[in-house]
Design a protein around this motif. Structure first.
Motif, PDB file in Angstrom:
ATOM      1  N   ASP A   1      44.042 -50.353  12.014  1.00  0.00           N
ATOM      2  CA  ASP A   1      45.377 -50.246  11.436  1.00  0.00           C
ATOM      3  C   ASP A   1      45.327 -50.187   9.912  1.00  0.00           C
ATOM      4  O   ASP A   1      46.359 -50.181   9.251  1.00  0.00           O
ATOM      5  N   ASP A   2      44.126 -50.129   9.346  1.00  0.00           N
ATOM      6  CA  ASP A   2      43.921 -50.208   7.903  1.00  0.00           C
ATOM      7  C   ASP A   2      43.486 -48.851   7.350  1.00  0.00           C
ATOM      8  O   ASP A   2      42.370 -48.389   7.617  1.00  0.00           O
ATOM      9  N   LEU A   3      44.353 -48.227   6.571  1.00  0.00           N
ATOM     10  CA  LEU A   3      44.026 -46.918   6.016  1.00  0.00           C
ATOM     11  C   LEU A   3      42.836 -46.997   5.073  1.00  0.00           C
ATOM     12  O   LEU A   3      42.066 -46.035   4.952  1.00  0.00           O
ATOM     13  N   ALA A   4      42.622 -48.135   4.413  1.00  0.00           N
ATOM     14  CA  ALA A   4      41.481 -48.285   3.513  1.00  0.00           C
ATOM     15  C   ALA A   4      40.164 -48.209   4.275  1.00  0.00           C
ATOM     16  O   ALA A   4      39.171 -47.678   3.759  1.00  0.00           O
ATOM     17  N   VAL A   5      40.144 -48.725   5.498  1.00  0.00           N
ATOM     18  CA  VAL A   5      38.946 -48.638   6.330  1.00  0.00           C
ATOM     19  C   VAL A   5      38.674 -47.181   6.689  1.00  0.00           C
ATOM     20  O   VAL A   5      37.526 -46.718   6.660  1.00  0.00           O
ATOM     21  N   VAL A   6      39.731 -46.445   7.025  1.00  0.00           N
ATOM     22  CA  VAL A   6      39.569 -45.015   7.338  1.00  0.00           C
ATOM     23  C   VAL A   6      38.950 -44.288   6.152  1.00  0.00           C
ATOM     24  O   VAL A   6      38.001 -43.513   6.299  1.00  0.00           O
ATOM     25  N   GLU A   7      39.463 -44.553   4.955  1.00  0.00           N
ATOM     26  CA  GLU A   7      38.936 -43.875   3.761  1.00  0.00           C
ATOM     27  C   GLU A   7      37.486 -44.243   3.507  1.00  0.00           C
ATOM     28  O   GLU A   7      36.676 -43.388   3.131  1.00  0.00           O
ATOM     29  N   ALA A   8      37.129 -45.501   3.743  1.00  0.00           N
ATOM     30  CA  ALA A   8      35.745 -45.926   3.504  1.00  0.00           C
ATOM     31  C   ALA A   8      34.786 -45.214   4.453  1.00  0.00           C
ATOM     32  O   ALA A   8      33.690 -44.787   4.048  1.00  0.00           O
ATOM     33  N   ILE A   9      35.179 -45.077   5.714  1.00  0.00           N
ATOM     34  CA  ILE A   9      34.323 -44.379   6.673  1.00  0.00           C
ATOM     35  C   ILE A   9      34.242 -42.898   6.327  1.00  0.00           C
ATOM     36  O   ILE A   9      33.167 -42.287   6.377  1.00  0.00           O
ATOM     37  N   LEU A  10      35.380 -42.309   5.955  1.00  0.00           N
ATOM     38  CA  LEU A  10      35.387 -40.906   5.540  1.00  0.00           C
ATOM     39  C   LEU A  10      34.462 -40.700   4.343  1.00  0.00           C
ATOM     40  O   LEU A  10      33.692 -39.725   4.305  1.00  0.00           O
ATOM     41  N   HIS A  11      34.506 -41.590   3.378  1.00  0.00           N
ATOM     42  CA  HIS A  11      33.635 -41.472   2.205  1.00  0.00           C
ATOM     43  C   HIS A  11      32.166 -41.502   2.618  1.00  0.00           C
ATOM     44  O   HIS A  11      31.353 -40.706   2.123  1.00  0.00           O
ATOM     45  N   ALA A  12      31.811 -42.416   3.554  1.00  0.00           N
ATOM     46  CA  ALA A  12      30.427 -42.500   4.012  1.00  0.00           C
ATOM     47  C   ALA A  12      30.003 -41.216   4.703  1.00  0.00           C
ATOM     48  O   ALA A  12      28.873 -40.735   4.522  1.00  0.00           O
ATOM     49  N   VAL A  13      30.903 -40.628   5.512  1.00  0.00           N
ATOM     50  CA  VAL A  13      30.607 -39.352   6.168  1.00  0.00           C
ATOM     51  C   VAL A  13      30.351 -38.275   5.115  1.00  0.00           C
ATOM     52  O   VAL A  13      29.388 -37.502   5.208  1.00  0.00           O
ATOM     53  N   CYS A  14      31.206 -38.216   4.088  1.00  0.00           N
ATOM     54  CA  CYS A  14      31.061 -37.199   3.046  1.00  0.00           C
ATOM     55  C   CYS A  14      29.800 -37.403   2.215  1.00  0.00           C
ATOM     56  O   CYS A  14      29.298 -36.454   1.598  1.00  0.00           O
ATOM     57  N   GLN A  15      29.283 -38.633   2.213  1.00  0.00           N
ATOM     58  CA  GLN A  15      28.036 -38.922   1.508  1.00  0.00           C
ATOM     59  C   GLN A  15      26.812 -38.650   2.372  1.00  0.00           C
ATOM     60  O   GLN A  15      25.677 -38.868   1.935  1.00  0.00           O
ATOM     61  N   GLY A  16      27.036 -38.192   3.615  1.00  0.00           N
ATOM     62  CA  GLY A  16      25.927 -37.797   4.471  1.00  0.00           C
ATOM     63  C   GLY A  16      25.409 -38.870   5.393  1.00  0.00           C
ATOM     64  O   GLY A  16      24.318 -38.722   5.964  1.00  0.00           O
ATOM     65  N   ALA A  17      26.164 -39.962   5.600  1.00  0.00           N
ATOM     66  CA  ALA A  17      25.718 -41.024   6.509  1.00  0.00           C
ATOM     67  C   ALA A  17      25.577 -40.482   7.925  1.00  0.00           C
ATOM     68  O   ALA A  17      26.395 -39.683   8.386  1.00  0.00           O
ATOM     69  N   SER A  18      24.547 -40.922   8.628  1.00  0.00           N
ATOM     70  CA  SER A  18      24.327 -40.507  10.015  1.00  0.00           C
ATOM     71  C   SER A  18      25.237 -41.313  10.939  1.00  0.00           C
ATOM     72  O   SER A  18      25.824 -42.339  10.551  1.00  0.00           O
ATOM     73  N   ILE A  19      25.348 -40.855  12.183  1.00  0.00           N
ATOM     74  CA  ILE A  19      26.143 -41.586  13.168  1.00  0.00           C
ATOM     75  C   ILE A  19      25.597 -42.999  13.335  1.00  0.00           C
ATOM     76  O   ILE A  19      26.349 -43.977  13.401  1.00  0.00           O
ATOM     77  N   GLY A  20      24.277 -43.147  13.387  1.00  0.00           N
ATOM     78  CA  GLY A  20      23.681 -44.470  13.519  1.00  0.00           C
ATOM     79  C   GLY A  20      24.019 -45.373  12.352  1.00  0.00           C
ATOM     80  O   GLY A  20      24.332 -46.559  12.542  1.00  0.00           O
ATOM     81  N   GLN A  21      23.972 -44.835  11.140  1.00  0.00           N
ATOM     82  CA  GLN A  21      24.320 -45.625   9.958  1.00  0.00           C
ATOM     83  C   GLN A  21      25.792 -46.018   9.971  1.00  0.00           C
ATOM     84  O   GLN A  21      26.148 -47.150   9.618  1.00  0.00           O
ATOM     85  N   LEU A  22      26.647 -45.108  10.394  1.00  0.00           N
ATOM     86  CA  LEU A  22      28.073 -45.402  10.460  1.00  0.00           C
ATOM     87  C   LEU A  22      28.361 -46.507  11.464  1.00  0.00           C
ATOM     88  O   LEU A  22      29.107 -47.453  11.186  1.00  0.00           O
ATOM     89  N   ARG A  23      27.749 -46.417  12.638  1.00  0.00           N
ATOM     90  CA  ARG A  23      28.012 -47.419  13.670  1.00  0.00           C
ATOM     91  C   ARG A  23      27.399 -48.767  13.313  1.00  0.00           C
ATOM     92  O   ARG A  23      27.901 -49.814  13.734  1.00  0.00           O
ATOM     93  N   SER A  24      26.320 -48.767  12.523  1.00  0.00           N
ATOM     94  CA  SER A  24      25.751 -50.031  12.057  1.00  0.00           C
ATOM     95  C   SER A  24      26.642 -50.691  11.011  1.00  0.00           C
ATOM     96  O   SER A  24      26.759 -51.918  10.961  1.00  0.00           O
ATOM     97  N   ALA A  25      27.282 -49.882  10.198  1.00  0.00           N
ATOM     98  CA  ALA A  25      28.111 -50.416   9.106  1.00  0.00           C
ATOM     99  C   ALA A  25      29.490 -50.850   9.575  1.00  0.00           C
ATOM    100  O   ALA A  25      30.077 -51.773   9.007  1.00  0.00           O
ATOM    101  N   TRP A  26      30.025 -50.182  10.606  1.00  0.00           N
ATOM    102  CA  TRP A  26      31.377 -50.498  11.081  1.00  0.00           C
ATOM    103  C   TRP A  26      31.339 -50.769  12.581  1.00  0.00           C
ATOM    104  O   TRP A  26      31.169 -49.847  13.395  1.00  0.00           O
ATOM    105  N   ALA A  27      31.517 -52.025  12.949  1.00  0.00           N
ATOM    106  CA  ALA A  27      31.471 -52.411  14.361  1.00  0.00           C
ATOM    107  C   ALA A  27      32.606 -51.793  15.160  1.00  0.00           C
ATOM    108  O   ALA A  27      32.522 -51.709  16.386  1.00  0.00           O
ATOM    109  N   LEU A  28      33.662 -51.354  14.496  1.00  0.00           N
ATOM    110  CA  LEU A  28      34.787 -50.769  15.209  1.00  0.00           C
ATOM    111  C   LEU A  28      34.460 -49.403  15.799  1.00  0.00           C
ATOM    112  O   LEU A  28      35.197 -48.902  16.664  1.00  0.00           O
ATOM    113  N   LEU A  29      33.364 -48.776  15.355  1.00  0.00           N
ATOM    114  CA  LEU A  29      32.982 -47.467  15.881  1.00  0.00           C
ATOM    115  C   LEU A  29      32.196 -47.627  17.176  1.00  0.00           C
ATOM    116  O   LEU A  29      31.284 -48.448  17.260  1.00  0.00           O
TER     117      LEU A  29
END
Length: 265
Positions: A92-120
């Motif tokens: 429900d937090d738009l700031a969380v959405v932006e943080a994940i989007l930023h990580a994607v744009c920086q080239g984070a892998s799916i594994g890195q994203l799921r390690s950083a955000w338990a909600l994924l």
């Protein structure tokens, strides 16, 4: 996929209404953090207030604000190959959405994203907040989302139109449409299902269950249209049934009954 409305409840998503949509709201959130999102792309079937996406190489990030009951930003991220959705999230937090989007744009892998955000999570139902798995399954079904298994659209809408059936987990399989009392294996089916009879018509069938081995399989109605089938199913929901439990059915089957993970068995 049918066209989806572009309006969102202003009481749930005030920043989207004020800024002109998801893309603008995320751009403002990124700017507040000293970052840039880059221009978004449209999502087929949705207007820019309700859904937008970004592409980074072969990875695709999409976010939806289509839940009219509670505030929810639903996230879908494709794998590095770009061919399959590989991570799903809900917040429900738009700031969380932006943080994940930023990580994607920086080239984070799916594994890195799921390690950083338990909600994924690996699928959209695992990503649903506790208590909302059934509601999420119905919403994705009615939106005709490609991320879950889909049954007949007319029948799905007719079943959902029956309030008594909305509390069960929609489970289309092999052309049939079951409504289950659990959202994962072991599945429990105590409500009659719809079975295709050709020409867009349906039979309503009560299947033998390993939890109720004394109840034989029998046809309750034949060659019904979608609304008739849904009404007959609703009229035959056993007393005390539902709502569906999240996870596997917690009670063991009767002694001697065969155990399988398939709701057909």
């Amino acid at each position: 996929m049918p066209e989806q409305p572009d309006d969102v409840p202003p009481e749930l998503y005030p920043e989207l209404v004020a800024s002109g949509g998801l893309g603008e709201a995320l751009a403002r959130e990124a700017e507040r953090r000293g970052r840039r999102t880059g221009p978004p792309e449209p999502v087929e079937g949705y207007g820019p207030t309700a859904a937008v996406c970004w592409a980074q190489g072969e990875t695709r990030f999409a976010v939806y604000a289509t839940n009219a009951a509670v505030r929810e930003f639903r996230i879908q991220i494709s794998g590095d190959s770009g061919r399959h959705w590989a991570a799903f999230g809900s917040t429900d937090d738009l700031a969380v959405v932006e943080a994940i989007l930023h990580a994607v744009c920086q080239g984070a892998s799916i594994g890195q994203l799921r390690s950083a955000w338990a909600l994924l999570a690996a699928n959209p139902l695992e990503a649903a907040p506790p208590g909302r798995v059934v509601a999420t399954a119905w919403r994705l079904t009615l939106e005709r989302s490609p991320t879950i298994r889909l049954g007949n659209a007319e029948l799905a809408e007719a079943l959902y139109a029956q309030p008594a059936l909305r509390v069960f987990f929609p489970f289309p399989s092999h052309g049939e449409f079951s409504l289950l009392s659990s959202t994962a294996d072991p599945f429990y089916e105590e409500v009659p299902r719809a079975v295709p009879n050709g020409g867009g018509l349906w039979n309503v069938v009560l299947r033998w269950s390993r939890w109720s081995p004394h109840v034989p399989t029998r046809v309750l109605g034949s060659r019904l249209d979608a609304r008739e089938a849904a009404a007959l199913i609703a009229a035959n929901v056993p007393a005390g049934s539902g709502p569906a439990v999240e996870g596997g059915w917690p009670e063991p089957p009767p002694l001697g009954a065969p155990v399988t993970g398939d709701p057909d068995g």
